[in-house]
Design a protein around this motif. Structure first.
Motif, PDB file in Angstrom:
ATOM      1  N   ALA A  31       0.851  -1.200   0.000  1.00  0.00           N
ATOM      2  CA  ALA A  31       0.000   0.000   0.000  1.00  0.00           C
ATOM      3  C   ALA A  31       0.883   1.246   0.000  1.00  0.00           C
ATOM      4  N   HIS A  32       0.212   2.396   0.073  1.00  0.00           N
ATOM      5  CA  HIS A  32       0.890   3.692   0.052  1.00  0.00           C
ATOM      6  C   HIS A  32       0.645   4.391   1.390  1.00  0.00           C
ATOM      7  N   LYS A  33       1.711   4.722   2.075  1.00  0.00           N
ATOM      8  CA  LYS A  33       1.579   5.287   3.418  1.00  0.00           C
ATOM      9  C   LYS A  33       0.742   6.566   3.439  1.00  0.00           C
ATOM     10  N   LEU A  34       0.965   7.445   2.472  1.00  0.00           N
ATOM     11  CA  LEU A  34       0.241   8.722   2.479  1.00  0.00           C
ATOM     12  C   LEU A  34      -1.257   8.520   2.303  1.00  0.00           C
ATOM     13  N   VAL A  35      -1.642   7.581   1.457  1.00  0.00           N
ATOM     14  CA  VAL A  35      -3.068   7.316   1.257  1.00  0.00           C
ATOM     15  C   VAL A  35      -3.685   6.788   2.542  1.00  0.00           C
ATOM     16  N   LEU A  36      -3.028   5.830   3.173  1.00  0.00           N
ATOM     17  CA  LEU A  36      -3.552   5.258   4.418  1.00  0.00           C
ATOM     18  C   LEU A  36      -3.633   6.320   5.510  1.00  0.00           C
ATOM     19  N   ALA A  37      -2.611   7.150   5.612  1.00  0.00           N
ATOM     20  CA  ALA A  37      -2.588   8.190   6.650  1.00  0.00           C
ATOM     21  C   ALA A  37      -3.675   9.228   6.424  1.00  0.00           C
ATOM     22  N   ALA A  38      -3.957   9.527   5.153  1.00  0.00           N
ATOM     23  CA  ALA A  38      -5.002  10.514   4.851  1.00  0.00           C
ATOM     24  C   ALA A  38      -6.387   9.984   5.201  1.00  0.00           C
ATOM     25  N   ARG A  39      -6.564   8.671   5.154  1.00  0.00           N
ATOM     26  CA  ARG A  39      -7.886   8.080   5.362  1.00  0.00           C
ATOM     27  C   ARG A  39      -8.149   7.668   6.803  1.00  0.00           C
ATOM     28  N   SER A  40      -7.090   7.310   7.532  1.00  0.00           N
ATOM     29  CA  SER A  40      -7.292   6.764   8.873  1.00  0.00           C
ATOM     30  C   SER A  40      -6.330   7.406   9.872  1.00  0.00           C
ATOM     31  N   PRO A  41      -6.845   7.986  10.969  1.00  0.00           N
ATOM     32  CA  PRO A  41      -5.960   8.557  11.985  1.00  0.00           C
ATOM     33  C   PRO A  41      -5.094   7.496  12.664  1.00  0.00           C
ATOM     34  N   VAL A  42      -5.575   6.254  12.690  1.00  0.00           N
ATOM     35  CA  VAL A  42      -4.784   5.178  13.293  1.00  0.00           C
ATOM     36  C   VAL A  42      -3.578   4.861  12.418  1.00  0.00           C
ATOM     37  N   PHE A  43      -3.795   4.729  11.110  1.00  0.00           N
ATOM     38  CA  PHE A  43      -2.668   4.528  10.201  1.00  0.00           C
ATOM     39  C   PHE A  43      -1.711   5.727  10.235  1.00  0.00           C
ATOM     40  N   ARG A  44      -2.272   6.922  10.357  1.00  0.00           N
ATOM     41  CA  ARG A  44      -1.432   8.121  10.394  1.00  0.00           C
ATOM     42  C   ARG A  44      -0.481   8.087  11.590  1.00  0.00           C
ATOM     43  N   ALA A  45      -1.014   7.693  12.742  1.00  0.00           N
ATOM     44  CA  ALA A  45      -0.160   7.596  13.929  1.00  0.00           C
ATOM     45  C   ALA A  45       0.831   6.446  13.803  1.00  0.00           C
ATOM     46  N   GLN A  46       0.360   5.345  13.225  1.00  0.00           N
ATOM     47  CA  GLN A  46       1.213   4.163  13.104  1.00  0.00           C
ATOM     48  C   GLN A  46       2.366   4.380  12.127  1.00  0.00           C
ATOM     49  N   LEU A  47       2.109   5.157  11.067  1.00  0.00           N
ATOM     50  CA  LEU A  47       3.105   5.310  10.002  1.00  0.00           C
ATOM     51  C   LEU A  47       3.931   6.593  10.107  1.00  0.00           C
ATOM     52  N   PHE A  48       3.358   7.641  10.737  1.00  0.00           N
ATOM     53  CA  PHE A  48       4.059   8.928  10.766  1.00  0.00           C
ATOM     54  C   PHE A  48       4.160   9.563  12.148  1.00  0.00           C
ATOM     55  N   GLY A  49       3.440   9.020  13.124  1.00  0.00           N
ATOM     56  CA  GLY A  49       3.409   9.634  14.446  1.00  0.00           C
ATOM     57  C   GLY A  49       4.689   9.385  15.224  1.00  0.00           C
ATOM     58  N   PRO A  50       4.814  10.043  16.383  1.00  0.00           N
ATOM     59  CA  PRO A  50       6.027   9.889  17.217  1.00  0.00           C
ATOM     60  C   PRO A  50       6.212   8.459  17.722  1.00  0.00           C
ATOM     61  N   MET A  51       5.100   7.700  17.808  1.00  0.00           N
ATOM     62  CA  MET A  51       5.175   6.316  18.279  1.00  0.00           C
ATOM     63  C   MET A  51       5.054   5.337  17.119  1.00  0.00           C
ATOM     64  N   LYS A  52       5.443   5.753  15.925  1.00  0.00           N
ATOM     65  CA  LYS A  52       5.277   4.926  14.734  1.00  0.00           C
ATOM     66  C   LYS A  52       6.076   3.625  14.856  1.00  0.00           C
ATOM     67  N   ASP A  53       5.582   2.608  14.122  1.00  0.00           N
ATOM     68  CA  ASP A  53       6.271   1.318  14.119  1.00  0.00           C
ATOM     69  C   ASP A  53       7.682   1.483  13.563  1.00  0.00           C
TER      70      ASP A  53
END
Length: 405
Positions: free
Chosen positions: A213-235
């Motif tokens: 998948a594409h991180k930006l698309v997932l982050a734009a659609r879901s706040p959970v993906f946004r935190a998981q992929l770009f947040g301070p506590m990202k995987d």
């Protein structure tokens, strides 16, 4: 020889006359609001001129509110009447409008008390409200003694309906163009992006399968993906994110929705065509939507499940509705289970045992609901087993296994 040689004056060319048209249109923009007043008896004695107000509502670009005066608005009436008014609740000057105030008959006889500007000729035209707080209504809307003995008051509750028609005028000129604007297809563009597999930058491992998948698309659609992929506590390992407690088909369906903005073909996703399997898929997809805060997907799954409540699945669907705060779905399930022709079969299902274990408080609510249903329902003729085997259950109402295969 030319005509000019004989002294004749040539005739002028005929002039082209252009005719244009326009139309002045005056109409109303209409909207309605329902206002329920519970605990009427407790409101008496609050004082003349004291009121209970509805929430504000918008009609024609202006805010409005309904005001109910239990002891009347005017001291001269000595609390003998209740008063009812509609008021302009936003800034505005010389707002012209039509109004209708109705006190609803709650006996089912449809004998509502209606005061209306609509549907009749008005000698002085629409009513004009000069400024914020201006009102239209009746100081002597109803004599209190008569109101309290009438069918308008039921269970200490009054129900008021108000319709506002804001007058607006505009001029229509000739339309000199006709351009068809195609519908939005952004979902198709993103969907094709997912199908192409191009420029993907994250992978998910789900139940033994891998999805790119594409991180930006997932982050734009879901706040959970946004935190998981770009947040301070990202995987830390974004090369391949492992998703626990979810089946691959469910994640695939969720991913489809994120890109296409529509539900996928469940049969194509699961490879199954039974109604029960599709209901189970909707249940799992609702859980996933709630997990990743995809509210529109969650609502779509809730609607699907409301349309497909059956003996084999209603108990697990009710537990799902309770866990994920689906109020309407929970209500639909409760009503279905409470029906005499369904109750016994549901209690014999495996799903009911799951409901007992996972949501004991819901069982208490359900028992109360069944008792109320019996009090208010008319006995129905039993139709046999076929009346409640709505989702291919067997005669014992047993539920098939829950995992999608």
């Amino acid at each position: 020889m030319r005509k000019e040689d004989y002294g004749e004056t040539p005739k002028p060319s005929p002039q082209i006359i252009t005719t244009t048209t326009s139309t002045s249109v005056t109409e109303t923009v209409n909207g309605s609001h329902s206002f329920k007043i519970t605990g009427y008896s407790l409101s008496k004695g609050m004082g003349i001129g004291k009121y209970m107000a509805s929430d504000t509502f918008m009609v024609g670009g202006y805010s409005w509110a309904i005001y109910f005066y239990p002891d009347g608005k005017s001291a001269e009436d000595n609390a003998l009447y209740v008063s009812l008014f509609i008021a302009l609740a936003s800034e505005g000057t010389d707002v012209r409008a039509l109004f209708e105030l109705s006190l609803l008959d709650q006996s089912g006889k449809e004998r509502h008390k209606v005061h209306s500007h609509f549907g009749r000729a008005l000698d002085s035209g629409p009513y004009t409200l000069k400024y914020r707080g201006s009102m239209w209504g009746y100081k002597r809307f109803f004599r209190r003694v008569q109101l309290e003995a009438s069918d308008y008051l039921k269970d200490d509750t009054l129900s008021v309906s108000c319709t506002v028609g804001v007058v607006r005028s505009y001029t229509q000129g000739p339309k000199i163009y006709s351009i068809g604007v195609p519908p939005c297809n952004i979902g198709q563009h993103f969907g094709h992006l997912l199908e192409s597999g191009k420029r993907t930058d994250v992978k998910f491992e789900v139940d033994g399968e891998t999805f790119a998948a594409h991180k930006l698309v997932l982050a734009a659609r879901s706040p959970v993906f946004r935190a998981q992929l770009f947040g301070p506590m990202k995987d830390q390992n974004l090369d391949c994110v492992k998703v626990e407690d979810m089946e691959a088909a469910v994640f695939k369906a969720m991913l489809y929705y994120i890109y296409w903005d529509s539900l996928p073909d469940m049969e194509e996703i699961t490879g199954l065509n039974s109604k029960l399997a599709l209901i189970l898929m909707s249940q799992h997809l609702l859980e996933a939507a709630d997990r990743y805060v995809l509210e529109r997907l969650k609502a779509a799954c809730e609607a699907k499940l409301c349309e497909n409540v059956g003996i084999n699945t209603v108990a697990t669907t009710l537990a799902l509705a309770e866990h994920h705060r689906c109020i309407q779905l929970k209500s639909v399930c409760m009503k279905f289970v409470a029906r005499p022709e369904n109750l016994r079969a549901v209690m014999q299902s495996d799903g009911y045992a799951y409901l007992q274990q996972s949501c004991p408080t819901v069982l208490t609510e359900l028992l109360d609901y069944v008792a109320k249903f019996k009090e208010h329902s008319i006995p129905e003729q039993r139709l046999g087993n076929e009346s409640y085997l709505l989702d291919s259950s067997d005669a014992n109402g047993r539920r098939v296994k829950q995992r999608l295969v």
